[in-house]
Design a protein around this motif. Structure first.
Motif, mmCIF file in Angstrom:
data_model
loop_
_atom_site.group_PDB
_atom_site.id
_atom_site.type_symbol
_atom_site.label_atom_id
_atom_site.label_comp_id
_atom_site.label_asym_id
_atom_site.label_seq_id
_atom_site.Cartn_x
_atom_site.Cartn_y
_atom_site.Cartn_z
ATOM 1 N N VAL B 104 0.842 -1.207 0.000
ATOM 2 C CA VAL B 104 0.000 0.000 0.000
ATOM 3 C C VAL B 104 0.877 1.256 0.000
ATOM 4 O O VAL B 104 0.630 2.204 -0.748
ATOM 5 N N ALA B 105 1.911 1.230 0.849
ATOM 6 C CA ALA B 105 2.782 2.405 0.973
ATOM 7 C C ALA B 105 3.456 2.760 -0.350
ATOM 8 O O ALA B 105 3.749 3.943 -0.600
ATOM 9 N N GLU B 106 3.698 1.746 -1.183
ATOM 10 C CA GLU B 106 4.304 1.968 -2.495
ATOM 11 C C GLU B 106 3.491 2.964 -3.331
ATOM 12 O O GLU B 106 4.035 3.733 -4.116
ATOM 13 N N ASN B 107 2.159 2.921 -3.151
ATOM 14 C CA ASN B 107 1.272 3.783 -3.956
ATOM 15 C C ASN B 107 1.118 5.198 -3.392
ATOM 16 O O ASN B 107 0.440 6.022 -3.997
ATOM 17 N N TYR B 108 1.674 5.428 -2.212
ATOM 18 C CA TYR B 108 1.490 6.735 -1.566
ATOM 19 C C TYR B 108 2.856 7.330 -1.182
ATOM 20 O O TYR B 108 3.324 7.144 -0.057
ATOM 21 N N PRO B 109 3.473 8.037 -2.130
ATOM 22 C CA PRO B 109 4.802 8.613 -1.838
ATOM 23 C C PRO B 109 4.778 9.550 -0.628
ATOM 24 O O PRO B 109 5.743 9.593 0.145
ATOM 25 N N GLU B 110 3.660 10.294 -0.478
ATOM 26 C CA GLU B 110 3.595 11.241 0.652
ATOM 27 C C GLU B 110 3.552 10.491 1.993
ATOM 28 O O GLU B 110 4.040 10.974 3.012
ATOM 29 N N LEU B 111 2.978 9.267 1.947
ATOM 30 C CA LEU B 111 2.962 8.429 3.161
ATOM 31 C C LEU B 111 4.389 7.978 3.480
ATOM 32 O O LEU B 111 4.847 8.096 4.623
ATOM 33 N N ARG B 112 5.099 7.509 2.441
ATOM 34 C CA ARG B 112 6.452 6.994 2.648
ATOM 35 C C ARG B 112 7.407 8.068 3.158
ATOM 36 O O ARG B 112 8.343 7.780 3.888
ATOM 37 N N SER B 113 7.115 9.310 2.752
ATOM 38 C CA SER B 113 8.031 10.383 3.170
ATOM 39 C C SER B 113 7.590 11.059 4.475
ATOM 40 O O SER B 113 8.309 11.918 4.978
ATOM 41 N N SER B 114 6.432 10.659 4.997
ATOM 42 C CA SER B 114 5.977 11.308 6.236
ATOM 43 C C SER B 114 6.863 10.886 7.410
ATOM 44 O O SER B 114 7.346 9.759 7.471
ATOM 45 N N ASP B 115 7.054 11.846 8.323
ATOM 46 C CA ASP B 115 7.931 11.587 9.483
ATOM 47 C C ASP B 115 7.445 10.398 10.293
ATOM 48 O O ASP B 115 8.232 9.560 10.742
ATOM 49 N N THR B 116 6.132 10.328 10.478
ATOM 50 C CA THR B 116 5.568 9.255 11.311
ATOM 51 C C THR B 116 5.886 7.895 10.700
ATOM 52 O O THR B 116 6.301 6.963 11.403
ATOM 53 N N TYR B 117 5.702 7.795 9.364
ATOM 54 C CA TYR B 117 5.920 6.509 8.703
ATOM 55 C C TYR B 117 7.404 6.113 8.749
ATOM 56 O O TYR B 117 7.742 4.957 9.029
ATOM 57 N N VAL B 118 8.271 7.111 8.496
ATOM 58 C CA VAL B 118 9.718 6.832 8.526
ATOM 59 C C VAL B 118 10.132 6.366 9.922
ATOM 60 O O VAL B 118 10.883 5.395 10.087
ATOM 61 N N THR B 119 9.604 7.050 10.940
ATOM 62 C CA THR B 119 9.933 6.670 12.318
ATOM 63 C C THR B 119 9.425 5.259 12.623
ATOM 64 O O THR B 119 10.119 4.458 13.251
ATOM 65 N N LEU B 120 8.206 4.964 12.136
ATOM 66 C CA LEU B 120 7.651 3.635 12.369
ATOM 67 C C LEU B 120 8.448 2.556 11.634
ATOM 68 O O LEU B 120 8.602 1.442 12.130
ATOM 69 N N GLN B 121 8.965 2.898 10.452
ATOM 70 C CA GLN B 121 9.795 1.947 9.704
ATOM 71 C C GLN B 121 11.051 1.602 10.509
ATOM 72 O O GLN B 121 11.452 0.448 10.589
ATOM 73 N N LYS B 122 11.664 2.647 11.104
ATOM 74 C CA LYS B 122 12.858 2.409 11.931
ATOM 75 C C LYS B 122 12.492 1.552 13.133
ATOM 76 O O LYS B 122 13.224 0.654 13.535
ATOM 77 N N SER B 123 11.335 1.879 13.679
ATOM 78 C CA SER B 123 10.880 1.154 14.859
ATOM 79 C C SER B 123 10.616 -0.317 14.533
ATOM 80 O O SER B 123 10.986 -1.211 15.299
ATOM 81 N N ILE B 124 10.009 -0.553 13.355
ATOM 82 C CA ILE B 124 9.684 -1.939 12.990
ATOM 83 C C ILE B 124 10.976 -2.720 12.733
ATOM 84 O O ILE B 124 11.067 -3.913 13.060
ATOM 85 N N ALA B 125 12.008 -2.030 12.207
ATOM 86 C CA ALA B 125 13.294 -2.694 11.987
ATOM 87 C C ALA B 125 13.876 -3.159 13.317
ATOM 88 O O ALA B 125 14.387 -4.277 13.440
ATOM 89 N N ASP B 126 13.762 -2.300 14.323
ATOM 90 C CA ASP B 126 14.280 -2.649 15.641
ATOM 91 C C ASP B 126 13.464 -3.787 16.269
ATOM 92 O O ASP B 126 14.010 -4.711 16.872
ATOM 93 N N VAL B 127 12.143 -3.697 16.088
ATOM 94 C CA VAL B 127 11.245 -4.737 16.621
ATOM 95 C C VAL B 127 11.560 -6.089 15.963
ATOM 96 O O VAL B 127 11.572 -7.129 16.623
ATOM 97 N N GLU B 128 11.831 -6.058 14.661
ATOM 98 C CA GLU B 128 12.175 -7.291 13.930
ATOM 99 C C GLU B 128 13.465 -7.888 14.501
ATOM 100 O O GLU B 128 13.600 -9.098 14.630
ATOM 101 N N GLU B 129 14.416 -6.991 14.835
ATOM 102 C CA GLU B 129 15.669 -7.469 15.413
ATOM 103 C C GLU B 129 15.425 -8.156 16.757
ATOM 104 O O GLU B 129 16.030 -9.187 17.061
ATOM 105 N N HIS B 130 14.537 -7.555 17.562
ATOM 106 C CA HIS B 130 14.204 -8.170 18.859
ATOM 107 C C HIS B 130 13.516 -9.522 18.641
ATOM 108 O O HIS B 130 13.758 -10.481 19.372
ATOM 109 N N MET B 131 12.659 -9.572 17.610
ATOM 110 C CA MET B 131 11.941 -10.817 17.303
ATOM 111 C C MET B 131 12.943 -11.911 16.922
ATOM 112 O O MET B 131 12.843 -13.055 17.392
ATOM 113 N N GLN B 132 13.894 -11.524 16.088
ATOM 114 C CA GLN B 132 14.897 -12.508 15.658
ATOM 115 C C GLN B 132 15.759 -12.958 16.825
ATOM 116 O O GLN B 132 16.103 -14.135 16.930
#
Lengths: 306, 183
Positions: B104-132
């Protein structure tokens, strides 16, 4: 403080000449006295000649210490500083000071022995990562008693090499220690500490052979030491001469390389060759920056924002 | 001292050694089980963190993609005392939801560039690391425990106590590598 290579070379020659002259005079006088006493049949004179040699060499060392230091400081404040400035931003370099004793002690990685010294302090930013490094020397006083009851005291080195501190790219709550060969049987520095470290077996058998991992929380050990990071630590360890230890504490990575080397030092007996000097200093700086490059410490993907 | 007492003494000593050894082996097995349980709790914590972050991401995505009615996220129910296979399943559903979010995010460039989404992407990367990390720790403990179960004589003690092999917490092939998320 920036001096030309000719000025520094003059300081080097001055220091080298004092040492050479003092040594030659001391040795010549001692040999002469030894020969004369042997001819005269007074063999106690040999002991006197030996004592004279020692006194002569000590006086030479004292007399040459100031010019030697002048040369070394000029070398460091010119060549080393220039090279460091080309690599690090916001650089702070002080050849005469090092890490505070407690910085090393608080990692709990090292038994701090009885004598501590540190110099060549570097602080700066590389790829926007805060980096600190200094030479560290930790020694333990050892007293031995022979069969006649005579006691002698000497110092044994526990750690001699470079200590580095980097920003780490993950936030973690518990401390982690990774000890390489040479530190397996070292007296650990966390006796009596409220932190209870437990040995953790990682899933990488080769890594477990090369390092011992101690963590307050096993989950944090697996969180910090990803398979990829373990692979890169193994690679770095194989490329470094000396024992390696890593400590993850307060979101910082401490790295100790015990290689019995004093970094950024110049010999008063070697003629200065600018290109060789630059290469030598660059390789010592590379030892620091390699950790940032190889361990991808500048990757801020895991720095949390939420 | 008569030979009879010496023999009785030796027999008692042998029995004592066997009892101490037996207790130590039972404790070893019990410790292994406790470590697995602790690691399993670690998976629960990591799953909850992942779930919370994904929920936040889904909310952000939904606010941008109000018209994409076909985007249906998997319903995930996290509860206490889930088995490892249930945890595996929940984790798999989260993988699916993450894939949908990225599509979905692929279709919404403004979503991908929003601060909230970028921060959440970083957060999900960290969460994935904890999961692993939780998964690797759990599997490492299960591996040690399963090895004890097939190694004689510990295997006999485990059999007597009715201990059986534990399942590993499997991960998708893609997640066996370190997390790579393009920002």
């Amino acid at each position: 403080m920036d001096k030309s290579i000719e000025e520094i070379e003059r300081l080097r020659v001055k220091a080298a000449n004092i040492i050479k002259t003092g040594s030659i005079i001391s040795v010549s006088l001692s040999v002469l006295i030894a020969i004369l006493t042997i001819i005269s049949g007074n063999f106690f004179g040999i002991a006197f000649a030996f004592a004279l040699l020692i006194i002569g060499l000590v006086i030479t060392m004292i007399v040459s210490s100031k010019p030697s230091k002048e040369f070394k400081m000029a070398y460091k404040n010119t060549f080393v500083l220039k090279s460091l400035k080309s690599v690090f931003d916001d650089l702070e370099y002080n050849p005469e000071r090092g890490f505070d004793y407690n910085v090393i002690k608080n990692t709990g990685m090292m038994y701090m022995g009885d004598r501590y010294s540190s110099n060549d302090y570097i602080k700066g930013k590389y790829k926007n990562i805060n980096v600190e490094q200094a030479d560290v020397h930790i020694e333990e006083e050892v007293t031995t008693t022979d069969s006649d009851g005579n006691t002698t005291t000497h110092y044994e080195t526990l750690f001699m090499g470079q200590w580095m501190i980097f920003d780490f790219n993950k936030s973690f709550s518990a401390n982690l220690q990774v000890c390489g060969k040479g530190f397996y049987n070292a007296k650990r520095g966390n006796w009596g500490s409220s932190l209870k470290y437990k040995k953790v077996e990682m899933e990488d058998a080769e890594f477990n052979k090369m390092f011992r991992v101690y963590a307050v929380d096993a989950h944090e050990a697996f969180y910090i030491l990803t398979p990829s990071l373990m692979g890169r630590i193994k690679k770095l360890s194989n490329s470094i001469k000396g024992s390696l230890l890593l400590c993850f504490i307060d979101n910082k990575l401490h790295i100790g390389i015990s290689n019995n080397k004093d970094a950024f030092e110049a010999s008063v007996f070697k003629k200065l060759d600018e290109s060789k000097i630059i290469d030598s200093i660059a390789s010592e700086i590379k030892l620091i920056t390699n950790f940032v490059d190889e361990l991808n410490l500048d990757n801020d993907l895991f720095r949390k924002g939420v | 001292m008569t030979p009879v007492y010496i023999i009785i003494g030796i027999v008692l000593l042998v029995i004592l050694i066997i009892v101490v050894w037996y207790i130590s082996q039972v404790n070893k097995l019990n410790r292994a089980v406790v470590k697995i349980d602790e690691a399993s709790s670690g998976i629960d914590v990591a799953l909850t963190k992942r779930y919370d972050t994904l929920t936040k991401m889904m909310d952000v995505v939904k606010s941008y993609a109000k018209h994409e009615k076909e985007t249906l996220f998997e319903v995930i129910n996290l509860r206490k005392d889930m088995t490892i296979s249930e945890k595996n399943e929940a984790n798999h559903k989260m993988d699916e939801n993450l894939k949908k979010i990225n599509v979905v995010a692929e279709n919404y460039p403004e979503l991908r560039s929003s601060d909230t989404y970028v921060t959440l992407q970083k957060s999900i990367a960290d969460v994935e690391e904890h999961m692993q990390a939780a998964r690797r720790l759990y599997n490492s403990n299960v591996s040690i425990y399963n090895q004890l179960l097939v190694t004689y004589p510990t295997s006999s003690i485990a059999k007597n106590k009715g201990m059986t092999k534990k399942d590993f917490f499997e991960a998708d092939e893609i997640k066996r590598e370190d997390v790579k998320i393009d920002l």
